[in-house]
Design a protein around this motif. Sequence first.
Motif, PDB file in Angstrom:
ATOM      1  N   GLN A 144       0.822  -1.215   0.000  1.00  0.00           N
ATOM      2  CA  GLN A 144       0.000   0.000   0.000  1.00  0.00           C
ATOM      3  C   GLN A 144       0.859   1.270   0.000  1.00  0.00           C
ATOM      4  OE1 GLN A 144      -2.302  -1.030   3.571  1.00  0.00           O
ATOM      5  NE2 GLN A 144      -4.066  -1.437   2.267  1.00  0.00           N
ATOM      6  N   PRO A 145       1.668   1.459  -1.032  1.00  0.00           N
ATOM      7  CA  PRO A 145       2.539   2.628  -1.066  1.00  0.00           C
ATOM      8  C   PRO A 145       1.779   3.958  -1.115  1.00  0.00           C
ATOM      9  CG  PRO A 145       2.515   1.515  -3.198  1.00  0.00           C
ATOM     10  CD  PRO A 145       1.820   0.609  -2.233  1.00  0.00           C
ATOM     11  N   HIS A 146       0.614   3.973  -1.748  1.00  0.00           N
ATOM     12  CA  HIS A 146      -0.143   5.217  -1.833  1.00  0.00           C
ATOM     13  C   HIS A 146      -0.756   5.596  -0.486  1.00  0.00           C
ATOM     14  CE1 HIS A 146      -0.104   3.850  -6.102  1.00  0.00           C
ATOM     15  NE2 HIS A 146       0.236   5.109  -6.271  1.00  0.00           N
ATOM     16  N   VAL A 147      -1.172   4.597   0.292  1.00  0.00           N
ATOM     17  CA  VAL A 147      -1.644   4.880   1.649  1.00  0.00           C
ATOM     18  C   VAL A 147      -0.510   5.483   2.467  1.00  0.00           C
ATOM     19  CG1 VAL A 147      -2.498   3.892   3.800  1.00  0.00           C
ATOM     20  CG2 VAL A 147      -3.405   3.077   1.614  1.00  0.00           C
ATOM     21  N   ALA A 148       0.651   4.853   2.403  1.00  0.00           N
ATOM     22  CA  ALA A 148       1.798   5.337   3.169  1.00  0.00           C
ATOM     23  C   ALA A 148       2.172   6.770   2.796  1.00  0.00           C
ATOM     24  CB  ALA A 148       2.990   4.409   2.961  1.00  0.00           C
ATOM     25  N   LYS A 149       2.035   7.105   1.512  1.00  0.00           N
ATOM     26  CA  LYS A 149       2.441   8.424   1.034  1.00  0.00           C
ATOM     27  C   LYS A 149       1.361   9.480   1.206  1.00  0.00           C
ATOM     28  CE  LYS A 149       3.879  10.833  -3.206  1.00  0.00           C
ATOM     29  NZ  LYS A 149       4.156  10.668  -4.669  1.00  0.00           N
ATOM     30  N   ASN A 150       0.092   9.134   0.989  1.00  0.00           N
ATOM     31  CA  ASN A 150      -0.946  10.141   0.806  1.00  0.00           C
ATOM     32  C   ASN A 150      -1.947  10.302   1.937  1.00  0.00           C
ATOM     33  OD1 ASN A 150       0.022  10.849  -1.781  1.00  0.00           O
ATOM     34  ND2 ASN A 150      -1.098   9.149  -2.727  1.00  0.00           N
ATOM     35  N   ARG A 308     -10.588 -14.217   2.944  1.00  0.00           N
ATOM     36  CA  ARG A 308      -9.904 -15.113   2.009  1.00  0.00           C
ATOM     37  C   ARG A 308      -9.119 -14.361   0.940  1.00  0.00           C
ATOM     38  NH1 ARG A 308     -14.198 -17.414  -0.735  1.00  0.00           N
ATOM     39  NH2 ARG A 308     -12.690 -18.750  -1.845  1.00  0.00           N
ATOM     40  N   HIS A 309      -9.322 -13.043   0.843  1.00  0.00           N
ATOM     41  CA  HIS A 309      -8.679 -12.285  -0.235  1.00  0.00           C
ATOM     42  C   HIS A 309      -8.006 -11.036   0.337  1.00  0.00           C
ATOM     43  CE1 HIS A 309     -12.176 -14.472  -1.974  1.00  0.00           C
ATOM     44  NE2 HIS A 309     -11.257 -14.848  -2.865  1.00  0.00           N
ATOM     45  N   LYS A 310      -7.139 -11.222   1.304  1.00  0.00           N
ATOM     46  CA  LYS A 310      -6.504 -10.112   1.996  1.00  0.00           C
ATOM     47  C   LYS A 310      -5.653  -9.258   1.058  1.00  0.00           C
ATOM     48  CE  LYS A 310      -3.624  -9.039   6.055  1.00  0.00           C
ATOM     49  NZ  LYS A 310      -2.382  -8.514   5.448  1.00  0.00           N
ATOM     50  N   ALA A 311      -4.841  -9.869   0.230  1.00  0.00           N
ATOM     51  CA  ALA A 311      -3.971  -9.113  -0.673  1.00  0.00           C
ATOM     52  C   ALA A 311      -4.801  -8.291  -1.661  1.00  0.00           C
ATOM     53  CB  ALA A 311      -3.024 -10.051  -1.420  1.00  0.00           C
ATOM     54  N   GLY A 312      -5.895  -8.876  -2.160  1.00  0.00           N
ATOM     55  CA  GLY A 312      -6.763  -8.132  -3.065  1.00  0.00           C
ATOM     56  C   GLY A 312      -7.410  -6.949  -2.376  1.00  0.00           C
ATOM     57  N   ILE A 317      -7.762  -0.965  -1.343  1.00  0.00           N
ATOM     58  CA  ILE A 317      -7.594   0.180  -0.436  1.00  0.00           C
ATOM     59  C   ILE A 317      -6.542   1.135  -0.992  1.00  0.00           C
ATOM     60  CG2 ILE A 317      -6.801   0.878   1.864  1.00  0.00           C
ATOM     61  CD1 ILE A 317      -7.949  -1.835   2.881  1.00  0.00           C
ATOM     62  N   ASP A 318      -5.438   0.584  -1.443  1.00  0.00           N
ATOM     63  CA  ASP A 318      -4.362   1.445  -1.944  1.00  0.00           C
ATOM     64  C   ASP A 318      -4.778   2.199  -3.201  1.00  0.00           C
ATOM     65  OD1 ASP A 318      -1.529   2.178  -1.394  1.00  0.00           O
ATOM     66  OD2 ASP A 318      -1.229   1.419  -3.424  1.00  0.00           O
ATOM     67  N   TYR A 319      -5.610   1.564  -4.016  1.00  0.00           N
ATOM     68  CA  TYR A 319      -6.100   2.210  -5.238  1.00  0.00           C
ATOM     69  C   TYR A 319      -6.847   3.495  -4.908  1.00  0.00           C
ATOM     70  CZ  TYR A 319      -9.595   2.933  -8.966  1.00  0.00           C
ATOM     71  OH  TYR A 319     -10.423   3.474  -9.915  1.00  0.00           O
TER      72      TYR A 319
END
Length: 397
Positions: A144-150, A308-312, A317-319
């Motif tokens: 989640q790079p966008h969460v971390a940044k924005n 069952r779909h944590k990565a998705g 969320i990051d999107y």
Amino acid sequence: MPQTSSRTSAPSRRSLLAALGGTAALGALAGCGVPAAYVRPGDRSVTDESARDRKLTWANWPLYIDTDDDSPGRRPTLEAFGRRTGISVDYVEEINDNDEFFGKISPALMNHQATGRDLIVISDWMCARYVRLGWVQEMDRARQPHVAKNLDPLLRSPAFDPGRRFTVPWQSGITGIAYNHRRLGREIRRVSDLWAKDLKGRVTLLSGLDEAFALLMQGNGVDITRWTADDFHRMCDQVEREVRRGQIRRFTGNDYTKDLVSGDVLACQAYSGDVIQLQADNPDIRFVVPEEGAELWSDSLMIPDRARHKAGAERLIDYYYEPGPAARLAAWVNYVCPVPAAREVLAASRDKETAALADNPLIFPDPGMRERLAVARDITSTERGEFARRWNRIAGL
């Protein structure tokens, strides 16, 4: 938060949760043959199927995502995510009340079972309960790079989830004061202005404890990031006095907007997102962040245990933390955007109405307003029973 419908869950369970305070109720049930509610970190996850099963289920509130003007069943930002990633999202508008939804999925979570949902959105005061119970999974910020940044710095580290390891704001809002400037004939600047003689019987407060208490404490000069039991009871003493002398017309849910529009009420506790909508039809209605400050709240995204779909879910969320999708969402829902970088996207729009949203401080608070906003410390499970009983007596609940 979005408009809510009437509660329809079973009265017996709702009564128990209200009387004992949610997590306290669950603790009491543990002594009656029900498994202990807390879930240890090692028991929260299952094998992630995101790589081979490209879908996920997302539970949200009604009217809380952008839709197509010509085809309300379409959700443009969500469709764009699906085209980009190949992930199919089953988007379910099933959350109408925080407590009701808690009652709906808590049996599965306390029994270490999947809820059938990969992503949920609930209010932060209720998120605190899930985090304490260990009912949600820690997110992988490497995905989640966008969460971390924005993510807005004001929202990065609430007391119940330092560093936002388990929750990410979906949308935010401000609990402040709305009033009809033309009918009142003057400005409101402070919480204490609600107690003025010319407003007797023309004021409403929010009925929900978690929605109401912080702003009223701020009116007494309290730092809501570290309030105490004495601060709470002092606030209740004050509200009781105003009830006795007839200052407060009634305690309300989201229906306070009807009273304000009709003129039956001249000033009230209000949510910033609601007022933006009211101002489109009545520019005399104003929203104020009092001089003493106002509460900044969030409805946040969480990934329940055994999803069952944590990565998705993390990818979705990051999107929404990319400035483009965040801007399109903000233009539709009109709440406080948790992605300040989205402001530049809106400002560059060729559509004048859309571009004007970039300068709306109720969507992107200006520096002066930001200095007066704070995220309240949540009510803990040990406090909730006592505090809820006192507040509910005052509010007539």
